[in-house]
Each structure stands twice: as C-alpha cells, then as structure tokens.
Enzyme design. Structure first.
Site, short mmCIF file in Angstrom:
data_model
loop_
_atom_site.label_atom_id
_atom_site.label_comp_id
_atom_site.label_asym_id
_atom_site.label_seq_id
_atom_site.Cartn_x
_atom_site.Cartn_y
_atom_site.Cartn_z
N PHE A 142 -15.49 -7.31 9.67
CA PHE A 142 -15.11 -5.91 9.50
C PHE A 142 -16.34 -5.09 9.10
O PHE A 142 -17.00 -5.41 8.12
CB PHE A 142 -14.01 -5.79 8.45
CG PHE A 142 -13.31 -4.47 8.48
CD1 PHE A 142 -12.24 -4.25 9.33
CD2 PHE A 142 -13.75 -3.42 7.68
CE1 PHE A 142 -11.60 -3.02 9.36
CE2 PHE A 142 -13.11 -2.19 7.72
CZ PHE A 142 -12.03 -1.99 8.57
N ASP A 201 -13.05 -11.53 1.48
CA ASP A 201 -12.36 -10.28 1.80
C ASP A 201 -10.97 -10.69 2.32
O ASP A 201 -10.84 -11.28 3.40
CB ASP A 201 -13.13 -9.49 2.86
CG ASP A 201 -12.49 -8.14 3.16
OD1 ASP A 201 -11.27 -8.01 2.94
OD2 ASP A 201 -13.20 -7.24 3.63
N TYR A 236 -3.14 -1.46 1.44
CA TYR A 236 -2.28 -0.70 2.37
C TYR A 236 -1.92 -1.45 3.63
O TYR A 236 -1.25 -0.92 4.49
CB TYR A 236 -2.94 0.65 2.73
CG TYR A 236 -4.35 0.58 3.27
CD1 TYR A 236 -4.61 0.22 4.58
CD2 TYR A 236 -5.44 0.87 2.45
CE1 TYR A 236 -5.90 0.16 5.07
CE2 TYR A 236 -6.74 0.81 2.93
CZ TYR A 236 -6.96 0.46 4.24
OH TYR A 236 -8.25 0.38 4.72
N LYS A 237 -2.35 -2.71 3.76
CA LYS A 237 -1.99 -3.49 4.96
C LYS A 237 -0.69 -4.25 4.66
O LYS A 237 0.35 -3.61 4.49
CB LYS A 237 -3.16 -4.37 5.35
CG LYS A 237 -4.31 -3.49 5.88
CD LYS A 237 -5.58 -4.23 6.18
CE LYS A 237 -6.59 -3.24 6.75
NZ LYS A 237 -7.97 -3.63 6.52
N ARG A 289 -4.17 -5.01 19.69
CA ARG A 289 -3.84 -5.82 18.52
C ARG A 289 -2.41 -5.56 18.09
O ARG A 289 -1.99 -4.41 17.94
CB ARG A 289 -4.82 -5.43 17.41
CG ARG A 289 -5.03 -6.44 16.34
CD ARG A 289 -6.13 -5.99 15.40
NE ARG A 289 -5.80 -4.73 14.77
CZ ARG A 289 -6.27 -4.34 13.57
NH1 ARG A 289 -7.11 -5.12 12.92
NH2 ARG A 289 -5.94 -3.19 13.06
C1 LIG Z 1 -8.96 -2.82 6.20
C2 LIG Z 1 -10.17 -3.57 5.80
C3 LIG Z 1 -11.07 -3.03 4.88
C4 LIG Z 1 -10.83 -1.64 4.34
O1 LIG Z 1 -11.79 -1.23 3.44
P1 LIG Z 1 -11.56 0.08 2.60
O2 LIG Z 1 -12.87 0.26 1.92
O3 LIG Z 1 -10.46 -0.19 1.62
O4 LIG Z 1 -11.21 1.18 3.52
C5 LIG Z 1 -12.14 -3.80 4.50
N1 LIG Z 1 -12.34 -5.04 5.02
C6 LIG Z 1 -11.49 -5.59 5.92
C7 LIG Z 1 -11.71 -6.97 6.43
C8 LIG Z 1 -10.39 -4.86 6.34
O5 LIG Z 1 -9.55 -5.38 7.24
#
Ligand SMILES: *Cc1c(COP(=O)(O)O)cnc(C)c1O
Length: 401
Positions: free
Chosen positions: A122, A191, A216-217, A360
């Site tokens: 990510f 993460d 939020y996921k 996805r």
């Molecule tokens: C959604 C997601 C994030 C989101 O990061 P924010 O800083 O909270 O916006 C980070 N890492 C991964 C792997 C994600 O899927």
C-alpha cells in the site's frame, strides 16, 4: 455452482442473524466492505449518543462523565481481542500513516537503522518511510514483493509489511516471518489494514511486537475512522515515540513543562482524540461481541470461492492466491476493469477498481450471503458478455476509484 448451492451454504451461516445489524440500502450488494465498511447500528447509536447527550447536553463534563478520556484505550481493548493481543496493548487514534510514522520513527530513535517496505505494498506505507528517511537520515529502500524480512539488505533493520495485501488479498504467515526476524535480528511493523476484523489474527502468539491498522475497513468505524497502534508490553515502556504530544504525556492536565511519556500504549497518544468518530468506531466494534474470528475468516474465504465459481465461465485472470492463502477480497484483471466496475455499480453491486486494471471485490462476512455473492457474479457475467460496460458513461473517471 448453482443458485441452490449458494442457498445451501447460507443455511449453515453462523452469522445469518447479524445482517440485521447493518441497514444497507435496498437493492445493494455491497462488495466494498474492505475499503469502507458500512455502518452497523451500534455505531450509529453510539455516534448519536456522543453527539446529542454527551456533547450536546453534558458538554465539557463528558471528558469525565462519559469517559471521553478513556475512549482511545477502551476502543483499543475491543480491537485487541480481534487481533489476538493483550487488551492493554492497543490504542486507537490518528491514521494508519501517522501511526506507522510513530512506530518506525520510534524504532529509529531507539537505534534501528534502515527502513523498508515491499514494492507494490500500500503506497502510504512507503511514502511515510520515505519521509522518515528524509527527516532522520536513516536509509529507506523497497524490497521485492513477497521477499519478507529475509529480503532486507544489510544495514536495514525494519520492515513495514501488510499482513494482507491490499491488491491481491494474500495472507502472510506472521509467525514464520517473526521467527525469521528474530533469527536475523530484524523488526517488523505489521500493517493490519486489510486483516483486522477479517482474519483470525493471533499477533501475540505469533511473536509480533508492533502493528498498526485501519478503523474504517472491516472494523466498520466510518469514513476516516481513527486507526490503531499495537505495541507489545515487553517493549512499550522503553519506547519513545516522536509525536510526543500532551495526550501521550504521563499527566496531561498537570500542564507542566517537559515531556514525560505515559506508561504503556497511552504514550502513542498525540493530540486530542476525535471523540465523535471514535465513538462511532467504539460502537461499531460492539458488533463483533461474541463473534468467533475463525468463523469470520472461514466465511470470507467461502464467499470468495462462491464468487469465483459463479464467474468461472468468464475465465478472467485473478491476481489473488488460491483460497487457503487468501483473505477477504478477490481481485480480477480486465483491461476495461474500470468500466465494468462502474457498470456493476449501476446495478447496485458495489466493488472497486485499483489501477491499472484490477477489479476488487470484498466479502465481509457479517452482512453478505452466498446468494447475494452468487447473484453479483451472474450480473457480472451478463454485463461483460453483453458488452454493456462499453457505454461511454462508464468510462468517466471519478476522483476516487
Ligand atoms: C487503507 C490502508 C491504509 C490507510 O492509511 P490511512 O493513513 O489511515 O489513510 C494504510 N495501509 C494499508 C495497507 C491500507 O489498506
């Protein structure tokens, strides 16, 4: 697979009664809970209570009377159960990006040298490590996808790695990576963004010491919900985090000059927590009370299998691994993926698109049925075989894909 097979699976669904906690719009099949979870009723109730009774009526007294001060740790304790760690070792707050910075910068301040992220992970994870590198002078590098901690070059001590890959949904063997890290004298920051609330995580058993994750996921905390940090009790007392704001101070209301960290994970606090959105997250986590995470993970995988067998006639290429190594979503490749996803959204089937050509679809187990997922697959076949997605209105790119 046929419709009857999907219905048969639904008859053995341990979460059949949980869908009523989610008030999804009529006609929508929501396959994007891996990106923004829908609101469980307890989240909306908690949000209304925090806004009206606590903020609106009790006003500033709520810091004490509604225990707003304790909310980050109370929220953390609910997350802790879902990721398999001691309840006092998680605190909610800030975003994943900010929390990654706190952990990695803290390790660098503690003497670690060199931070790395896998290529294709990510993007924010790498961006934040780049920033840390510019600030601290510690080197930053990308390692090959799947290389894991063994892929860290000499001079690099810290790997930031997703437990579930955001594009492929591949699950990493955390215990094996931690054993390897220990052997090599390296550290991993996990993460958990696409894993928390979906995978039956056992972080403490698996030897993980540091992690961040998203609210939020699959945790359904709402758009921009606070994220969380986990730091193992054996290492937290010596851990100095650089965003040393007053909410991580040992006694914030003493208003003394000079920073002194609070004990435990409270030190990962920085500024004033967003009480409204954290209340929603806290309420949302209540939906997981009594829920067996092993069953959640198993159902997510089974839903993914249902979808893949429903769309098998399309013979699409998938970048997701086979069922046993896959978490909550399935990613399919098609050069017109964006338009196909838009055409599906037009039919109430909400998935998402990731550049350059990945469609996805997420399978959150608490509110989806096999029948819905099967029917989403049928619609996808119809949209692709008819060529209906070629309509120009489906090619229009929005800012958020
Ligand atoms: C959604 C997601 C994030 C989101 O990061 P924010 O800083 O909270 O916006 C980070 N890492 C991964 C792997 C994600 O899927």
């Amino acid at each position: 697979m046929q419709l009857d097979d999907a219905r048969a699976l639904d008859r053995n669904d341990p979460f059949a009664r949980m869908a009523q906690l989610f008030d999804l719009p009529q006609g929508v099949i929501y396959l994007d809970g891996n990106s923004l979870g829908p609101p469980p009723r307890p989240a909306l109730d908690a949000l209304a209570r925090a806004a009206q009774a606590e903020w609106g009526h009790d006003l500033i007294a709520s810091w004490n009377s509604a225990d707003w001060m304790g909310l980050p740790l109370r929220t953390g304790a609910r997350i802790a159960r879902l990721i398999g760690v001691d309840e006092a070792s998680v605190i909610a707050g800030d975003s994943v990006s900010v929390n990654l910075f706190k952990l990695a910068a803290g390790l660098v301040m503690g003497g670690a040298r060199g931070v790395a992220v896998e290529r294709g992970d990510f993007p924010t994870d790498g961006y934040v490590m780049e920033g840390l590198s510019r600030l601290s002078g510690t080197p930053f590098t990308l390692v090959e996808p799947g290389a894991g901690v063994a892929g860290l070059p000499d001079g690099y001590d810290v790997l930031v790695r997703s437990a579930v890959h955001y594009k492929t949904a591949a699950i990493v063997d955390i215990a094996a990576q931690e054993r390897e890290a220990r052997r090599l004298g390296k550290m991993i920051i996990w993460d958990l963004s696409h894993a928390a609330g979906l995978v039956d995580l056992k972080l403490e058993r698996d030897g993980a010491q540091y992690a961040v994750g998203c609210g939020y996921k699959y945790l359904n905390g709402g758009p921009g919900a606070p994220a969380f940090v986990y730091c193992h009790r054996d290492v937290v007392e010596g851990f100095a985090q650089p965003l040393s704001g007053w909410m991580g101070h040992a006694s914030p209301f003493a208003f003394k000059d000079g920073y002194k960290p609070a004990s435990g994970v409270t030190r990962f606090g920085a500024g004033t927590p967003p009480i409204l959105s954290m209340s929603a997250l806290y309420g949302a986590l209540g939906a997981f009370d009594g829920v067996d995470m092993a069953q959640v993970e198993a159902k997510a995988r089974a839903l993914g299998d249902t979808f893949l067998s429903a769309i098998a006639p399309l013979e699409l290429q998938t970048i997701s691994p086979p069922s046993a190594q896959r978490a909550g979503h399935v990613s399919l490749v098609h050069e017109d993926g964006y338009a196909i996803v838009q055409a599906m959204i037009g039919e109430g089937i909400i998935g998402d698109f990731r550049e350059p050509d990945v469609m996805r679809f997420g399978f959150a187990p608490l509110y989806l049925t096999h029948e819905q997922v099967f029917s989403a697959g049928q619609t996808m076949i119809e949209i692709i075989q008819s060529g209906r997605y070629r309509d120009t209105r489906f090619a229009q790119r929005n800012a958020v894909t």
